[in-house]
Every structure is written in C-alpha cells, then in structure tokens.
Write an enzyme that holds these catalytic residues in place. Sequence first.
Site, PDB file in Angstrom:
ATOM      1  N   ASP A  27      50.637  26.547  45.547  1.00 11.57           N
ATOM      2  CA  ASP A  27      51.685  27.546  45.763  1.00 11.57           C
ATOM      3  C   ASP A  27      52.694  27.512  44.613  1.00 11.57           C
ATOM      4  OD1 ASP A  27      53.103  29.506  47.010  1.00 11.57           O
ATOM      5  OD2 ASP A  27      53.822  28.271  48.664  1.00 11.57           O
ATOM      6  N   ASN A  81      52.830  30.042  41.936  1.00 14.43           N
ATOM      7  CA  ASN A  81      52.459  30.747  40.695  1.00 14.43           C
ATOM      8  C   ASN A  81      53.450  31.867  40.377  1.00 14.43           C
ATOM      9  OD1 ASN A  81      50.198  29.172  40.799  1.00 14.43           O
ATOM     10  ND2 ASN A  81      48.778  30.829  41.323  1.00 14.43           N
ATOM     11  N   ASN A 116      46.457  37.112  52.071  1.00 10.50           N
ATOM     12  CA  ASN A 116      46.759  37.555  50.706  1.00 10.50           C
ATOM     13  C   ASN A 116      46.356  39.011  50.431  1.00 10.50           C
ATOM     14  OD1 ASN A 116      46.192  34.293  49.147  1.00 10.50           O
ATOM     15  ND2 ASN A 116      48.086  35.252  49.802  1.00 10.50           N
ATOM     16  N   GLU A 161      47.193  12.989  55.934  1.00  9.74           N
ATOM     17  CA  GLU A 161      48.522  12.678  55.418  1.00  9.74           C
ATOM     18  C   GLU A 161      49.009  13.914  54.665  1.00  9.74           C
ATOM     19  OE1 GLU A 161      50.399   9.956  55.790  1.00  9.74           O
ATOM     20  OE2 GLU A 161      48.878   9.068  57.083  1.00  9.74           O
TER      21      GLU A 161
HETATM   22  C1  FPP Z   1      50.219  31.018  45.381  1.00 10.71           C
HETATM   23  O1  FPP Z   1      51.199  31.376  44.468  1.00 10.71           O
HETATM   24  C2  FPP Z   1      48.875  31.044  44.854  1.00 10.71           C
HETATM   25  C3  FPP Z   1      47.893  31.937  45.218  1.00 10.71           C
HETATM   26  C4  FPP Z   1      48.101  33.057  46.107  1.00 10.71           C
HETATM   27  C5  FPP Z   1      46.518  31.852  44.768  1.00 10.71           C
HETATM   28  C6  FPP Z   1      46.087  30.631  44.021  1.00 10.71           C
HETATM   29  C7  FPP Z   1      45.370  31.103  42.830  1.00 10.71           C
HETATM   30  C8  FPP Z   1      45.232  30.412  41.669  1.00 10.71           C
HETATM   31  C9  FPP Z   1      45.717  29.033  41.507  1.00 10.71           C
HETATM   32  C10 FPP Z   1      44.620  31.054  40.472  1.00 10.71           C
HETATM   33  C11 FPP Z   1      43.217  31.437  40.585  1.00 10.71           C
HETATM   34  C12 FPP Z   1      42.321  30.405  41.166  1.00 10.71           C
HETATM   35  C13 FPP Z   1      41.051  30.197  40.796  1.00 10.71           C
HETATM   36  C14 FPP Z   1      40.207  29.231  41.545  1.00 10.71           C
HETATM   37  C15 FPP Z   1      40.465  30.899  39.661  1.00 10.71           C
HETATM   38  P1  FPP Z   1      52.196  32.536  44.869  1.00 10.71           P
HETATM   39  O2  FPP Z   1      51.772  33.743  44.142  1.00 10.71           O
HETATM   40  O3  FPP Z   1      52.254  32.673  46.360  1.00 10.71           O
HETATM   41  O4  FPP Z   1      53.544  31.964  44.320  1.00 10.71           O
HETATM   42  P2  FPP Z   1      55.005  32.322  44.854  1.00 10.71           P
HETATM   43  O5  FPP Z   1      55.098  31.762  46.248  1.00 10.71           O
HETATM   44  O6  FPP Z   1      55.869  31.587  43.877  1.00 10.71           O
HETATM   45  O7  FPP Z   1      55.157  33.797  44.797  1.00 10.71           O
END
Ligand code: FPP
Length: 243
Positions: A19, A21, A67, A202
């Site tokens: 989480d 990104n 999502n 855990e």
């Molecule tokens: C959460 O960050 C992350 C995701 C919704 C998806 C995870 C995806 C990746 C790590 C990249 C692609 C993965 C692969 C396996 C190629 P968010 O967008 O919810 O962050 P925020 O809460 O800060 O908005």
Amino acid sequence: MVEDTENNKLPRHIAIIMDGNGRWAARRGLPRSEGHKAGAAAVRDIVTHCRRLGIGYLTLYAFSSENWNRPKNEIAALFRLLLEFLNVETPLMVENDIRLNVIGDITALPAPQRAALRHSMSRTGKGRQMVLNLAINYGGRTEIARAVKNILLANLTADDITEQSISDHLYTAGQPDPDLLIRTSGELRLSNFLLYQCAYSELYFTETLWPDFDSNELDRALNAYAARSRRFGRIEENPKEGD
Ligand code: FPP
C-alpha cells in the site's frame, strides 16, 4: 541483515498488502501510475530477497476486487505493468526455480493479461524453491464463498466440513498459512486479504510506503517477527519474567 536469533525463526509464508503507491507519487508531484511503476520495481526486489533468504511462500496483494472502483486509466496502467512484469520476470522465475500462482478470479481480466498469467503459471509450474502467489481480483470473503460452493459441488456432507476441508478448497490449498502479514503505508486494516488463512498470522505494520519498502525494510520486519513468541492461543510454557 536478518539477525541470527537462537532458533532462527524465518517465516515459511509471508503475505504483503502493498500500500502507498499513490501517496509516494503524490509526494513527488507525479501521476499515480508512476507510483505503481515504482511499486512494481519494489515487487522485483522483494521477490528476489525472499528467494535469497529461502522463504517458501510469498503472497502479494496486487489487485483487490474493490480496486475496480478506481479510475479507468489507473486500472489500465496497473494491467500494463502486470504484463510488463510477467514478460520480464517469467524467465527469471524459471531460472530461480520460482512457481507463479494466481489467487483470485482472473476470468474478469482483459484477455492479454489472462493469457500472460496462464502462460507464466505454466512456464514456472515446475518451480520448487518458492511459490509466488499474486492476488489479482482477489477478495477474502469471495474466496470463502467460492470454497463453500466448491465443497457443495464436491458432494461433501455436513460431517466432512472441518477447518481442514475448508482450507483445502481455498485458492491457497496445500500451502501453509501465512506466518507473517505485512502492510505498508501506515494503514491498519486487513482489507479483505486472506481472511481465513491469517487467523494466527503475526501482523506487522510500517509507515513506509510500498515503493520504498526494500530488502532492509523486509529484514526489519523479519527481525520483529523472530522476536515475537507465537502462542496460537496457548499459554507460554517458559514465560520470561514480566510477561
Ligand atoms: C496500493 O497503492 C497498491 C495497489 C493498488 C496495487 C499494488 C500494485 C503494485 C505494487 C504494482 C504492480 C504489481 C505487479 C505485481 C506488477 P495505492 O494506490 O492504494 O496507494 P495510496 O493508498 O497511497 O493511494
């Protein structure tokens, strides 16, 4: 470095809610897709580190069934990254004896992603050193409902219903439950992830945003895990003073 504790307790199975990104990108004035790109690079590093450490199972929450509510262009960017990841990583997974396994309902994904996932699962099918579970279009409650449906379809009777028989009908059938569940970015929720499997896991939460979660951060989580005493509801046999 993972500290060498007396009874070096490495988890057999690590599950991660990746989480943060979006916030990582926002802090840099970048579009969210750049955050996901950096997140995919972190996935590579963490998979490599886990393989090096000898972790047998790693489960990553890449796309939840919730999502789909995100903007179309963000979903498209995530699916593009998935294709890129599979193209680059599949040969490396084969080389490193890693088996890719998808958990979740991939029938709803666009055809190229479905095909690439199937191809990658079949090419890595002989991997014996590590299982990489990618959770895609995954939701924990839906997984449990699917297990119940499949149990009925298999004509099991009420007497056959045990914790084990339910477990045997989950996506993770045959795998050990996660010993350690990590969530990055400071959120303190399970978000419908591995609800049945994480009964005794855990939990480890860190403020670090996923794109910044590197091998040192994982070692920190592993050291915290090794220092915990897992009692599975029992009382401790040799309690330390003050416990
Ligand atoms: C959460 O960050 C992350 C995701 C919704 C998806 C995870 C995806 C990746 C790590 C990249 C692609 C993965 C692969 C396996 C190629 P968010 O967008 O919810 O962050 P925020 O809460 O800060 O908005």
